[in-house]
Write an enzyme that holds these catalytic residues in place. Structure first.
Site: not given
Ligand SMILES: Cc1cc2nc3c(=O)[nH]c(=O)nc-3n(C[C@H](O)[C@H](O)[C@H](O)COP(=O)(O)OP(=O)(O)OC[C@H]3O[C@@H](n4cnc5c(N)ncnc54)[C@H](O)[C@@H]3O)c2cc1C
Length: 380
Positions: A363
């Site tokens: 989230e």
């Molecule tokens: C167990 C679990 C349950 C989940 N449940 C749901 C769900 O029900 N529905 C749903 O839609 N999603 C869900 N998610 C997804 C979750 O919301 C995402 O994993 C999260 O938003 C991060 O996206 P990403 O994994 O693609 O990481 P990325 O977006 O690839 O980020 C990787 C890193 O880069 C950083 N980063 C990215 N952009 C920036 C920026 N502009 N400035 C600084 N730092 C940045 C991030 O903070 C992170 O540290 C879930 C994830 C998990 C692991």
């Protein structure tokens, strides 16, 4: 200003505490090991009104306020964060989204069952190439007149396997950017909609997380939520409330670990005295309690803002950012206070430490919360 809970809030908190102790605690280690969560327990949470806490009773909900919601979330999370994430997603993202923005027909058809716990919901925004950058939606929903055709992949979906109703965000018009995104209600079993295998996770292992595939999935136009192009706003609005739930989850994980550490420190003896009498341990307890109370204030403030009808984008982001940091740091301290026992499953704190990590990721990661907060601060 009044920091006390009402009698009703205390009753609600105690009911959730009692449920967590009697129903969630037994088997929590086994469920974590096996990565399962029985339907029976979900039904029991539904019967207690936990699946539609803030939903109007006319749609099958409990009609409670956001303060009640965070009290319930904290108590469930102290024992089993896998249970509380199901509650959080169903309440904040799915029920709230439908109640606030759905049509009367959508509410009658879907919300009543979701709010009573008869059905479970999932919120599908994230994709392999659209996590923090949620505007980069690759999933498409092509307008075919009376229906849409959805194609694409969603990943990390909580309740992904067990849900009946999926709120799916997809791009209808790429040229319009985030204003060309829509949100749809997709029912399990719709042809072309496939659920991938369950993720093997570090924490919240009882909660099922799946990748979902959409191959030419036909969704009737009446299943679109809001006006054409409302999907991104819909996602951001619902996530803002969702962050209050996850902040409360983090608070519960931290306070659960603190309570276990305090109890252990009064029982375990070293050098002829209970370890809480060693200042190094006593100071850890002082820091833990202070940080948890500070997190509680932010979580309650965000819930209060929601109840007052104030904008809660900033307060929910601050509550989630801070409470998740406290959860991560204080669960590590709780393991330390337990010594070797902290490293084994029987004492629960290692699970709480593993569960804490996700609250800094889903989230909106902590970095994304800082973007939200800093924008608000600079805008004034
Ligand atoms: C167990 C679990 C349950 C989940 N449940 C749901 C769900 O029900 N529905 C749903 O839609 N999603 C869900 N998610 C997804 C979750 O919301 C995402 O994993 C999260 O938003 C991060 O996206 P990403 O994994 O693609 O990481 P990325 O977006 O690839 O980020 C990787 C890193 O880069 C950083 N980063 C990215 N952009 C920036 C920026 N502009 N400035 C600084 N730092 C940045 C991030 O903070 C992170 O540290 C879930 C994830 C998990 C692991």
């Amino acid at each position: 200003m009044d920091f006390s809970l009402t009698e009703e809030h205390i009753m609600i908190r105690d009911a959730a505490r009692d449920f967590a102790q009697t129903e969630l605690l037994p088997g929590v280690i086994e469920r974590d090991n096996a990565q399962t969560f029985p339907d029976e327990l979900v039904r029991k949470m539904g019967a207690l009104g936990f699946m539609g806490i803030m939903v109007d009773p006319k749609y099958g909900g409990s009609g409670m306020d956001a303060i009640s919601y965070v009290l319930i979330m904290e108590e469930l999370s102290k024992i089993d964060a896998s249970a509380s994430v199901m509650v959080s997603v169903n309440n904040s993202l799915v029920c709230y989204g439908l109640e606030a923005f759905g049509t009367e027909e959508q509410k009658q058809k879907y919300l009543t069952k979701l709010a009573s716990g008869e059905s479970i919901g999932a919120f599908c925004l994230s994709e392999p190439e659209a996590g923090s950058d949620a505007t980069s939606q690759k999933t498409t929903a092509i307008d075919k007149g009376d229906h849409y055709i959805i194609n694409g992949t969603k990943n990390w979906i909580t309740n992904g396997g067990r849900s009946d109703v999926y709120l799916v965000i997809a791009q209808t018009d790429r040229e319009k950017g985030h204003k060309g995104i829509n949100a749809f209600i997709v029912e399990k079993g719709t042809p072309g909609f496939d659920i991938g295998p369950k993720e093997d996770k570090l924490g919240i292992r009882g909660s099922d997380t799946h990748t979902l595939q959409f191959n030419d999935v036909k969704v009737p136009k009446e299943n679109r939520i809001g006006e054409d192009g409302f999907g991104f706003k819909f996602a951001m609005k619902t996530l803002s409330g969702g962050r209050i739930g996850i902040a409360a989850q983090a608070l519960g994980i931290a306070s659960g670990a603190y309570e276990l550490a305090l109890k252990y420190s009064k029982e375990r003896k070293a050098f002829g005295t209970e370890i809480c009498n060693h200042q190094a341990i006593a100071f850890k307890l002082a820091d833990m309690y202070t940080e948890i109370e500070a997190a509680r204030m932010l979580v309650m403030k965000a819930a209060w803002d929601k109840d007052q009808g104030n904008n809660y984008d900033m307060s929910s982001a601050m509550a989630k950012l801070y409470a998740s940091k406290v959860a991560m740091e204080q669960t590590v301290e709780a393991v330390q206070i337990h010594g070797g026992n902290g490293f084994v499953k029987e004492y629960h704190v290692e699970r709480l430490m593993r569960d804490a990590k996700i609250t800094q990721i889903y989230e909106g990661t902590s970095e994304i919360q800082k973007i939200v907060i800093s924008r608000g601060v600079i805008k004034g």
